[in-house]
Motif scaffolding. Structure first.
Motif, short mmCIF file in Angstrom:
data_model
loop_
_atom_site.label_atom_id
_atom_site.label_comp_id
_atom_site.label_asym_id
_atom_site.label_seq_id
_atom_site.Cartn_x
_atom_site.Cartn_y
_atom_site.Cartn_z
N ALA A 43 0.84 -1.21 0.00
CA ALA A 43 0.00 0.00 0.00
C ALA A 43 0.87 1.25 0.00
O ALA A 43 0.62 2.20 -0.76
CB ALA A 43 -0.93 -0.01 1.20
N ALA A 44 1.90 1.27 0.84
CA ALA A 44 2.82 2.41 0.87
C ALA A 44 3.56 2.53 -0.46
O ALA A 44 3.79 3.64 -0.95
CB ALA A 44 3.80 2.27 2.03
N ALA A 45 3.93 1.40 -1.04
CA ALA A 45 4.65 1.41 -2.32
C ALA A 45 3.80 2.03 -3.42
O ALA A 45 4.31 2.73 -4.29
CB ALA A 45 5.07 -0.01 -2.69
N GLU A 46 2.47 1.77 -3.37
CA GLU A 46 1.56 2.35 -4.36
C GLU A 46 1.60 3.88 -4.32
O GLU A 46 1.46 4.55 -5.34
CB GLU A 46 0.13 1.86 -4.13
N GLN A 47 1.80 4.43 -3.12
CA GLN A 47 1.82 5.88 -2.94
C GLN A 47 3.20 6.49 -3.16
O GLN A 47 3.36 7.70 -3.14
CB GLN A 47 1.32 6.24 -1.53
N SER A 48 4.21 5.65 -3.35
CA SER A 48 5.59 6.14 -3.53
C SER A 48 5.82 6.58 -4.97
O SER A 48 4.98 6.38 -5.84
CB SER A 48 6.59 5.04 -3.15
N MET A 49 6.99 7.12 -5.19
CA MET A 49 7.36 7.54 -6.56
C MET A 49 7.43 6.36 -7.52
O MET A 49 7.38 6.54 -8.73
CB MET A 49 8.70 8.28 -6.56
N PHE A 50 7.49 5.12 -6.99
CA PHE A 50 7.58 3.93 -7.82
C PHE A 50 6.21 3.44 -8.27
O PHE A 50 6.11 2.66 -9.22
CB PHE A 50 8.31 2.81 -7.07
N GLY A 51 5.16 3.83 -7.55
CA GLY A 51 3.81 3.42 -7.92
C GLY A 51 3.52 1.94 -7.70
O GLY A 51 2.57 1.41 -8.25
N GLY A 52 4.34 1.29 -6.92
CA GLY A 52 4.15 -0.13 -6.63
C GLY A 52 5.39 -0.72 -5.98
O GLY A 52 6.43 -0.06 -5.89
N LEU A 53 5.26 -1.95 -5.55
CA LEU A 53 6.34 -2.64 -4.86
C LEU A 53 7.56 -2.77 -5.76
O LEU A 53 7.44 -3.16 -6.93
CB LEU A 53 5.86 -4.03 -4.44
N VAL A 54 8.74 -2.47 -5.22
CA VAL A 54 10.01 -2.62 -5.94
C VAL A 54 11.03 -3.31 -5.04
O VAL A 54 10.99 -3.19 -3.82
CB VAL A 54 10.57 -1.27 -6.44
N ALA A 55 11.94 -4.02 -5.68
CA ALA A 55 13.00 -4.70 -4.95
C ALA A 55 14.03 -3.69 -4.47
O ALA A 55 14.29 -2.67 -5.13
CB ALA A 55 13.68 -5.73 -5.85
N SER A 56 14.63 -3.98 -3.34
CA SER A 56 15.77 -3.21 -2.88
C SER A 56 16.89 -3.32 -3.90
O SER A 56 17.11 -4.38 -4.50
CB SER A 56 16.25 -3.79 -1.54
N GLY A 57 17.62 -2.25 -4.10
CA GLY A 57 18.79 -2.31 -4.97
C GLY A 57 19.79 -3.34 -4.47
O GLY A 57 20.47 -4.01 -5.25
N TRP A 58 19.87 -3.47 -3.15
CA TRP A 58 20.79 -4.46 -2.57
C TRP A 58 20.34 -5.88 -2.87
O TRP A 58 21.17 -6.78 -3.02
CB TRP A 58 20.95 -4.23 -1.07
N HIS A 59 19.04 -6.08 -3.01
CA HIS A 59 18.52 -7.38 -3.42
C HIS A 59 18.92 -7.65 -4.87
O HIS A 59 19.38 -8.74 -5.22
CB HIS A 59 17.00 -7.38 -3.24
#
Length: 144
Positions: A43-59
């Motif tokens: 839900a928070a990811a949807e509101q972020s600049m990414f517009g959805g869930l994204v993997a960590s760069g470290w992942h």
């Protein structure tokens, strides 16, 4: 790929690997290592600049390393590495993205007695051709 420093050819390239990032894996990795809301809370990811869930760069970096070992280093004379230069994450990795690797030997130079360092550009690409990560690994090889 290369047994020794002398076997390394500057300009050599290779493409390899395939790894699908899953929602569950993205959430699990982030909860343990990079608990920012756009990696751990849909839900928070949807509101972020990414517009959805994204993997960590470290992942993404960890998956890239797995692919690099399997496709480039596993049957080589690699002795590890002394660092990574120019690490970038130009585009996010999302659930369902399939990652693959392109590698290029960009240089080689003596490092210490009996050991050479081989800067290798690694590009992690998604199946749609979008670049997810780039870096230059400074890989060590034994000198004859």
């Amino acid at each position: 790929m290369f047994a020794t420093y002398e076997d390394v050819t500057v300009g050599a390239t290779a493409s390899f690997g395939e790894y699908e990032m899953t929602r569950e894996e993205i959430l699990t990795f982030a909860q343990q290592y990079d608990p920012q809301p756009f990696h751990t809370d849909e839900a928070a990811a949807e509101q972020s600049m990414f517009g959805g869930l994204v993997a960590s760069g470290w992942h993404t970096a960890a998956v890239t390393m797995r692919l690099v070992v399997a496709g480039l280093l596993e049957d080589s004379g690699s002795m590890g590495a002394v660092g990574v230069d120019e690490l970038r994450w130009p585009n996010p990795v999302r659930p369902g993205d399939v990652l693959s690797i392109e590698a290029e030997i960009v240089d080689k130079e003596p490092w210490r007695e009996g050991v050479g360092v081989v800067p290798t550009r690694i590009v992690t690409t998604k199946a749609d051709g979008e670049v997810a990560q780039t870096y230059v690994g400074r890989v060590l090889y034994p000198m004859e």
